[in-house]
Design a protein around this motif. Sequence first.
Motif, PDB file in Angstrom:
ATOM      1  N   ALA A 101     -39.544 -33.430 -19.911  1.00  0.00           N
ATOM      2  CA  ALA A 101     -38.291 -34.174 -20.081  1.00  0.00           C
ATOM      3  C   ALA A 101     -37.362 -33.958 -18.900  1.00  0.00           C
ATOM      4  O   ALA A 101     -36.729 -34.906 -18.393  1.00  0.00           O
ATOM      5  N   VAL A 102     -37.267 -32.688 -18.460  1.00  0.00           N
ATOM      6  CA  VAL A 102     -36.431 -32.409 -17.283  1.00  0.00           C
ATOM      7  C   VAL A 102     -36.967 -33.143 -16.052  1.00  0.00           C
ATOM      8  O   VAL A 102     -36.201 -33.680 -15.234  1.00  0.00           O
ATOM      9  N   GLY A 103     -38.277 -33.189 -15.926  1.00  0.00           N
ATOM     10  CA  GLY A 103     -38.866 -33.905 -14.796  1.00  0.00           C
ATOM     11  C   GLY A 103     -38.507 -35.378 -14.814  1.00  0.00           C
ATOM     12  O   GLY A 103     -38.143 -35.958 -13.781  1.00  0.00           O
ATOM     13  N   ILE A 104     -38.607 -35.974 -16.006  1.00  0.00           N
ATOM     14  CA  ILE A 104     -38.248 -37.400 -16.112  1.00  0.00           C
ATOM     15  C   ILE A 104     -36.767 -37.604 -15.789  1.00  0.00           C
ATOM     16  O   ILE A 104     -36.390 -38.547 -15.084  1.00  0.00           O
ATOM     17  N   LEU A 105     -35.915 -36.690 -16.304  1.00  0.00           N
ATOM     18  CA  LEU A 105     -34.487 -36.791 -16.019  1.00  0.00           C
ATOM     19  C   LEU A 105     -34.209 -36.645 -14.526  1.00  0.00           C
ATOM     20  O   LEU A 105     -33.385 -37.389 -13.958  1.00  0.00           O
ATOM     21  N   VAL A 106     -34.889 -35.694 -13.896  1.00  0.00           N
ATOM     22  CA  VAL A 106     -34.704 -35.508 -12.454  1.00  0.00           C
ATOM     23  C   VAL A 106     -35.142 -36.755 -11.690  1.00  0.00           C
ATOM     24  O   VAL A 106     -34.474 -37.197 -10.749  1.00  0.00           O
ATOM     25  N   VAL A 107     -36.271 -37.338 -12.089  1.00  0.00           N
ATOM     26  CA  VAL A 107     -36.746 -38.566 -11.429  1.00  0.00           C
ATOM     27  C   VAL A 107     -35.719 -39.679 -11.563  1.00  0.00           C
ATOM     28  O   VAL A 107     -35.397 -40.393 -10.589  1.00  0.00           O
ATOM     29  N   LEU A 108     -35.154 -39.825 -12.790  1.00  0.00           N
ATOM     30  CA  LEU A 108     -34.145 -40.867 -12.995  1.00  0.00           C
ATOM     31  C   LEU A 108     -32.894 -40.610 -12.166  1.00  0.00           C
ATOM     32  O   LEU A 108     -32.316 -41.530 -11.569  1.00  0.00           O
ATOM     33  N   MET A 109     -32.458 -39.345 -12.112  1.00  0.00           N
ATOM     34  CA  MET A 109     -31.273 -39.015 -11.327  1.00  0.00           C
ATOM     35  C   MET A 109     -31.519 -39.236  -9.841  1.00  0.00           C
ATOM     36  O   MET A 109     -30.650 -39.755  -9.121  1.00  0.00           O
ATOM     37  N   VAL A 110     -32.707 -38.834  -9.386  1.00  0.00           N
ATOM     38  CA  VAL A 110     -33.035 -39.051  -7.975  1.00  0.00           C
ATOM     39  C   VAL A 110     -33.095 -40.542  -7.674  1.00  0.00           C
ATOM     40  O   VAL A 110     -32.590 -41.003  -6.647  1.00  0.00           O
ATOM     41  N   TRP A 111     -33.701 -41.300  -8.575  1.00  0.00           N
ATOM     42  CA  TRP A 111     -33.782 -42.748  -8.359  1.00  0.00           C
ATOM     43  C   TRP A 111     -32.395 -43.374  -8.318  1.00  0.00           C
ATOM     44  O   TRP A 111     -32.096 -44.196  -7.472  1.00  0.00           O
ATOM     45  N   TRP A 112     -31.505 -42.957  -9.247  1.00  0.00           N
ATOM     46  CA  TRP A 112     -30.145 -43.491  -9.261  1.00  0.00           C
ATOM     47  C   TRP A 112     -29.374 -43.087  -8.008  1.00  0.00           C
ATOM     48  O   TRP A 112     -28.690 -43.904  -7.388  1.00  0.00           O
ATOM     49  N   GLY A 113     -29.458 -41.798  -7.649  1.00  0.00           N
ATOM     50  CA  GLY A 113     -28.760 -41.342  -6.446  1.00  0.00           C
ATOM     51  C   GLY A 113     -29.288 -42.007  -5.188  1.00  0.00           C
ATOM     52  O   GLY A 113     -28.513 -42.386  -4.297  1.00  0.00           O
ATOM     53  N   PHE A 114     -30.608 -42.164  -5.127  1.00  0.00           N
ATOM     54  CA  PHE A 114     -31.174 -42.832  -3.962  1.00  0.00           C
ATOM     55  C   PHE A 114     -30.699 -44.276  -3.898  1.00  0.00           C
ATOM     56  O   PHE A 114     -30.332 -44.774  -2.824  1.00  0.00           O
ATOM     57  N   ARG A 115     -30.697 -44.955  -5.036  1.00  0.00           N
ATOM     58  CA  ARG A 115     -30.278 -46.361  -5.059  1.00  0.00           C
ATOM     59  C   ARG A 115     -28.814 -46.513  -4.658  1.00  0.00           C
ATOM     60  O   ARG A 115     -28.453 -47.457  -3.947  1.00  0.00           O
ATOM     61  N   ARG A 116     -27.979 -45.583  -5.091  1.00  0.00           N
ATOM     62  CA  ARG A 116     -26.546 -45.696  -4.829  1.00  0.00           C
ATOM     63  C   ARG A 116     -26.164 -45.232  -3.429  1.00  0.00           C
ATOM     64  O   ARG A 116     -25.376 -45.893  -2.749  1.00  0.00           O
ATOM     65  N   TYR A 117     -26.721 -44.099  -3.003  1.00  0.00           N
ATOM     66  CA  TYR A 117     -26.242 -43.482  -1.770  1.00  0.00           C
ATOM     67  C   TYR A 117     -27.165 -43.701  -0.576  1.00  0.00           C
ATOM     68  O   TYR A 117     -26.781 -43.388   0.546  1.00  0.00           O
ATOM     69  N   VAL A 118     -28.362 -44.186  -0.805  1.00  0.00           N
ATOM     70  CA  VAL A 118     -29.283 -44.434   0.308  1.00  0.00           C
ATOM     71  C   VAL A 118     -29.680 -45.906   0.375  1.00  0.00           C
ATOM     72  O   VAL A 118     -29.572 -46.544   1.423  1.00  0.00           O
ATOM     73  N   ASN A 119     -30.139 -46.429  -0.760  1.00  0.00           N
ATOM     74  CA  ASN A 119     -30.670 -47.792  -0.758  1.00  0.00           C
ATOM     75  C   ASN A 119     -29.589 -48.826  -0.434  1.00  0.00           C
ATOM     76  O   ASN A 119     -29.826 -49.766   0.324  1.00  0.00           O
ATOM     77  N   ARG A 120     -28.388 -48.669  -1.000  1.00  0.00           N
ATOM     78  CA  ARG A 120     -27.325 -49.634  -0.758  1.00  0.00           C
ATOM     79  C   ARG A 120     -26.898 -49.660   0.713  1.00  0.00           C
ATOM     80  O   ARG A 120     -26.803 -50.737   1.319  1.00  0.00           O
ATOM     81  N   PRO A 121     -26.601 -48.499   1.338  1.00  0.00           N
ATOM     82  CA  PRO A 121     -26.248 -48.555   2.765  1.00  0.00           C
ATOM     83  C   PRO A 121     -27.370 -49.111   3.636  1.00  0.00           C
ATOM     84  O   PRO A 121     -27.118 -49.858   4.587  1.00  0.00           O
ATOM     85  N   VAL A 122     -28.627 -48.760   3.299  1.00  0.00           N
ATOM     86  CA  VAL A 122     -29.739 -49.286   4.085  1.00  0.00           C
ATOM     87  C   VAL A 122     -29.846 -50.802   3.929  1.00  0.00           C
ATOM     88  O   VAL A 122     -30.061 -51.533   4.906  1.00  0.00           O
TER      89      VAL A 122
END
Length: 512
Positions: A171-192
């Motif tokens: 469960a923690v792994g899935i949560l971490v994946v979701l958080m990483v995906w959200w953070g990547f989308r917001r702070y990396v994917n959008r500027p790129v």
Amino acid sequence: MRLRTTILMTIICPLLLTLVTFSAVALWVLEDNMQKRQQEEVRLIAHGLRLPLTRALSHHDPQALQEGLSTTFSLSRLYGAFVLSTSGQQIAGVGLAGGLQNTAMLQKAISTAREAEGYSQQSGQSFYTYLLPMTNAQGDVLGILQINRLTTGIERYMSLMTTVALLLAAAVGILVVLMVWWGFRRYVNRPVNRLYRSMKAVQGGNRLHRMTPGGAREFRELGEAFNAMLDAVAHKEQEVRAQQQQQLALERSLKKSRRLAEIGVLAAGVAHELGSPLTVIDGQVQRLQRRDDLPDDARQRLTRIRHETRRMEATIRQLMDMGRRHTLHPGQCSLGEMIHEAERLARDALHLEKAHPRLALHLPPRDAITVDRQRFQQLLDNLIKNAFQAGGDDVVISAHYSATGVVMRLEDNGPGIDERHRSQIFDPFYTTRGAGKGSGMGLTIVHRVVEDHGGHITLEESSMGGAAFVITLPAETLLPPDAITPEDTTFDNDRMENTDHTEDAMPRKLRP
């Protein structure tokens, strides 16, 4: 594969898998150690009971066996201890799971005379069973000591904790994946994506597009660097366009100079052939005018012939001057003095008052320049005369001296020169005035004089509303006074002539 998928597959997932694997292995090792300690405890109890029970069994004393088990083994709620015959029959026993036995495990212990162990089920409960053979002095198996131990709540709790820990890790792994995906989308994917859209906009031809920097510092710096790159590219493109325009202007100027040179050679040849006949005509007209019996109307016609002959001589002299290769005789000259002299000649030729049109000068305090005075005087005569003839009220001449040379500007508030005439304004015989009002050679001579001095002339629109002629001379025009020899500074008045003001001069023999 997209960047976020690559990061998840190559970094996050392996990291989580490693964490889950490590947790599972750690829990399994902990559970295994607890089981081994409990099994070791059962072995110690069995070996402690083995000797007295073997003695009682060798004396065939069931009561002693029962008493030995009862007095020595008291944890009947957790353990069970039994003595079995070699046929598997229970002789004595106490505690849990009486009669619990694994036939295969029992036969193995009897046949090998070695201990055996394993797990068994009874009434829905799990037991750990340890079988220890009891032998006599000769090594014969007299019976089997069976110790049972109930799988306690601690062991079940450890198994449950292992399962819960694995599920929690997942469960923690899935949560971490979701958080990483959200953070990547917001702070990396959008500027790129913003940078990508900006690049596509520039690729589509929008060279004025600029990116709005945002996000983390690295992306802001990347956006600023991208905008700086676009600004640098735009600046370089402007420089290239300016250089191309300058090159085109130089090529046009070179073509015009070559054309003027060719026309000059041709005109000089024609002028040479026409000079002698005109001299003869003028001489014969003068002889006729000396006759006393000449009627007045004939005398007036002869005067008109001489007047037109002098105009033709002036035009021929201009043609010969344009076609001739001039050797410059540079000297230190006052620009202001030459302008005043050109103004005086222009006013005399055009019969103008000294106050109209007005001529204003904006010159440096020390206005000395190094030019061929005769040739440069021709230039000023023609420019000032054209400015007066333009019909304006004000004419302004300014000059700026710098290390790169001299920039002189002559402008008026007249009607100016129409756009369709500007490309031909320096061509020979081209004039915007009517027939008989100009030869069209004045500005051609001006262009030739400027080129002889290594400069260039351009026609621009004046801020006063009329035309503005801008003359740019090279740095050699500002040579220091000690660089000029005394011979170069002398000025020969006989060499100075303004070809546009010779109509009232006496005719003289033309020289080729």
